[in-house]
Design a protein around this motif. Structure first.
Motif, PDB file in Angstrom:
ATOM      1  N   ALA A 180      25.875  18.041 -32.245  1.00  0.00           N
ATOM      2  CA  ALA A 180      26.882  17.379 -31.418  1.00  0.00           C
ATOM      3  C   ALA A 180      27.499  18.336 -30.412  1.00  0.00           C
ATOM      4  O   ALA A 180      28.430  17.960 -29.694  1.00  0.00           O
ATOM      5  CB  ALA A 180      27.974  16.786 -32.305  1.00  0.00           C
ATOM      6  N   GLY A 181      27.004  19.585 -30.349  1.00  0.00           N
ATOM      7  CA  GLY A 181      27.624  20.594 -29.502  1.00  0.00           C
ATOM      8  C   GLY A 181      26.913  20.789 -28.176  1.00  0.00           C
ATOM      9  O   GLY A 181      25.685  20.870 -28.117  1.00  0.00           O
TER      10      GLY A 181
ATOM     11  N   MET B 261      31.565  21.612 -31.574  1.00  0.00           N
ATOM     12  CA  MET B 261      32.250  22.596 -30.739  1.00  0.00           C
ATOM     13  C   MET B 261      31.375  22.978 -29.560  1.00  0.00           C
ATOM     14  O   MET B 261      30.171  23.194 -29.701  1.00  0.00           O
ATOM     15  CB  MET B 261      32.588  23.843 -31.554  1.00  0.00           C
ATOM     16  CG  MET B 261      33.370  24.905 -30.775  1.00  0.00           C
ATOM     17  SD  MET B 261      33.656  26.419 -31.737  1.00  0.00           S
ATOM     18  CE  MET B 261      31.999  27.151 -31.706  1.00  0.00           C
ATOM     19  N   GLY B 262      31.961  23.076 -28.370  1.00  0.00           N
ATOM     20  CA  GLY B 262      31.220  23.523 -27.205  1.00  0.00           C
ATOM     21  C   GLY B 262      31.045  25.031 -27.213  1.00  0.00           C
ATOM     22  O   GLY B 262      31.875  25.767 -27.756  1.00  0.00           O
ATOM     23  N   LEU B 263      29.958  25.521 -26.610  1.00  0.00           N
ATOM     24  CA  LEU B 263      29.674  26.950 -26.553  1.00  0.00           C
ATOM     25  C   LEU B 263      29.211  27.321 -25.154  1.00  0.00           C
ATOM     26  O   LEU B 263      28.313  26.691 -24.593  1.00  0.00           O
ATOM     27  CB  LEU B 263      28.587  27.320 -27.568  1.00  0.00           C
ATOM     28  CG  LEU B 263      28.147  28.785 -27.576  1.00  0.00           C
ATOM     29  CD1 LEU B 263      29.271  29.701 -28.058  1.00  0.00           C
ATOM     30  CD2 LEU B 263      26.895  28.974 -28.440  1.00  0.00           C
TER      31      LEU B 263
ATOM     32  N   ASN C 168      33.634  18.385 -26.262  1.00  0.00           N
ATOM     33  CA  ASN C 168      33.282  17.092 -26.854  1.00  0.00           C
ATOM     34  C   ASN C 168      34.549  16.528 -27.504  1.00  0.00           C
ATOM     35  O   ASN C 168      34.994  17.036 -28.532  1.00  0.00           O
ATOM     36  CB  ASN C 168      32.182  17.267 -27.899  1.00  0.00           C
ATOM     37  CG  ASN C 168      31.768  15.957 -28.548  1.00  0.00           C
ATOM     38  OD1 ASN C 168      32.354  14.907 -28.279  1.00  0.00           O
ATOM     39  ND2 ASN C 168      30.767  16.002 -29.416  1.00  0.00           N
ATOM     40  N   PRO C 169      35.146  15.481 -26.921  1.00  0.00           N
ATOM     41  CA  PRO C 169      36.416  14.968 -27.455  1.00  0.00           C
ATOM     42  C   PRO C 169      36.282  14.177 -28.749  1.00  0.00           C
ATOM     43  O   PRO C 169      37.291  13.841 -29.370  1.00  0.00           O
ATOM     44  CB  PRO C 169      36.931  14.083 -26.318  1.00  0.00           C
ATOM     45  CG  PRO C 169      35.695  13.624 -25.610  1.00  0.00           C
ATOM     46  CD  PRO C 169      34.726  14.763 -25.705  1.00  0.00           C
TER      47      PRO C 169
ATOM     48  N   ASP D  80      37.945  23.947 -29.477  1.00  0.00           N
ATOM     49  CA  ASP D  80      37.120  22.938 -28.810  1.00  0.00           C
ATOM     50  C   ASP D  80      35.923  23.564 -28.114  1.00  0.00           C
ATOM     51  O   ASP D  80      34.821  23.017 -28.126  1.00  0.00           O
ATOM     52  CB  ASP D  80      37.956  22.159 -27.782  1.00  0.00           C
ATOM     53  CG  ASP D  80      39.096  21.393 -28.414  1.00  0.00           C
ATOM     54  OD1 ASP D  80      38.879  20.764 -29.464  1.00  0.00           O
ATOM     55  OD2 ASP D  80      40.216  21.412 -27.858  1.00  0.00           O
ATOM     56  N   VAL D  81      36.155  24.723 -27.477  1.00  0.00           N
ATOM     57  CA  VAL D  81      35.092  25.417 -26.734  1.00  0.00           C
ATOM     58  C   VAL D  81      35.224  26.913 -26.981  1.00  0.00           C
ATOM     59  O   VAL D  81      36.318  27.476 -26.899  1.00  0.00           O
ATOM     60  CB  VAL D  81      35.173  25.128 -25.217  1.00  0.00           C
ATOM     61  CG1 VAL D  81      34.080  25.898 -24.464  1.00  0.00           C
ATOM     62  CG2 VAL D  81      35.043  23.634 -24.945  1.00  0.00           C
ATOM     63  N   LEU D  82      34.098  27.561 -27.277  1.00  0.00           N
ATOM     64  CA  LEU D  82      34.041  29.007 -27.490  1.00  0.00           C
ATOM     65  C   LEU D  82      33.193  29.637 -26.399  1.00  0.00           C
ATOM     66  O   LEU D  82      32.087  29.184 -26.126  1.00  0.00           O
ATOM     67  CB  LEU D  82      33.426  29.300 -28.863  1.00  0.00           C
ATOM     68  CG  LEU D  82      33.180  30.771 -29.219  1.00  0.00           C
ATOM     69  CD1 LEU D  82      34.503  31.522 -29.378  1.00  0.00           C
ATOM     70  CD2 LEU D  82      32.354  30.864 -30.515  1.00  0.00           C
TER      71      LEU D  82
END
Length: 261
Positions: A188-189, A94-96, A222-223, A65-67
């Motif tokens: 979308a990230g 995916m979140g960063l 981001n769900p 989900d998040v890196l």
């Protein structure tokens, strides 16, 4: 369900520098993951440069989900295929979170499209971090300002595109200032850059820095379902147009044919 988080660490200084090894015997990536796992809403694991595919095969990124990304001495050693895979995962949702010297990573520079350059000084200066957006979710539970006793200086100008939001501003003992916590959205990230984290100082043991990172994971998540193919550029057939359409003029491509990329 906890936010599935991967902390990627270059894991070079920990193996080559005694000071770093003493501060982070399990590696900075492990220290960061431990801090994140103090939040029941986050499930953090680690990956390093030395693992096959740098610990980031496609199947793992699909379930991330998040890196978080920390790199410094080996940006050029990161395989371009892995970089492309991470960038496309961000575009897909995916979140960063990019940390400290990760501003020069291939991943960050590709997503920003700018040099991401800055001035710097390694002198153990005091850093005073100010909240520039008190109500921002990444600033939740923090005082209006806090200090890190010893840090590396990063100074403006910072060669990044205009941020979506500036959450933190830093002042350093030598007089420089820096946009030390900034956000963007790419595809979308959600992306957050957080400046503190020089390897020879105990920054990631600081409770307030750890709180920023936990807050940032929740913000970056981001769900919504991941976009299946974030790079798709389909050639829409005339017969599928929403309104009646008659073709006119010459054509370069046949129906359904892929365009030039």
């Amino acid at each position: 369900m906890p936010i599935r988080t991967v902390v990627w660490g270059e894991n070079v200084h920990e193996q080559t520098n005694r000071t770093v090894a003493a501060l982070y015997p399990g590696g900075m990536h492990r220290a960061i993951a431990d801090a994140l796992n103090a939040d029941a809403g986050i499930s953090a694991t680690t990956a390093t440069l030395q693992e096959p595919e740098h610990g980031l095969p496609a199947a793992r990124l699909a379930e991330t989900d998040v890196l978080l990304w920390w790199g410094h001495a080996a940006h050029d050693k990161v395989d371009d295929a892995v970089v492309a895979r991470v960038v496309e995962a961000v575009w897909a949702g995916m979140g960063l979170i990019v940390l400290h010297s990760g501003h020069f990573s291939k991943v960050f520079k590709r997503l920003m499209g700018t040099p991401c350059n800055l001035s710097w000084r390694e002198a153990g200066e005091r850093e005073r971090i100010w909240l520039a957006s008190r109500a921002h979710p990444i600033a939740r539970g923090l005082p209006d300002h806090f200090e890190i006793e010893m840090e590396e200086m990063y100074g403006e100008p910072f060669g990044i595109p205009e941020p979506m939001e500036t959450v933190f501003l830093s002042w350093f003992q030598g007089g420089e200032v820096f946009r030390s916590g900034v956000t963007w959205r790419r595809g979308a990230g959600n992306i957050f850059y957080f400046r503190p984290g020089h390897e020879t100082y105990p920054t990631y043991h600081n409770p307030l820095v750890q709180q920023v990172l936990r807050n940032a994971v929740h913000w970056a998540h981001n769900p919504a379902p991941r976009i299946a193919d974030a790079t798709a550029a389909p050639n829409r057939p005339v017969g599928e147009a929403l309104e009646p359409l008659t073709e006119r003029g010459g054509k370069l491509h046949q129906p359904g044919e892929e365009g030039f990329r």
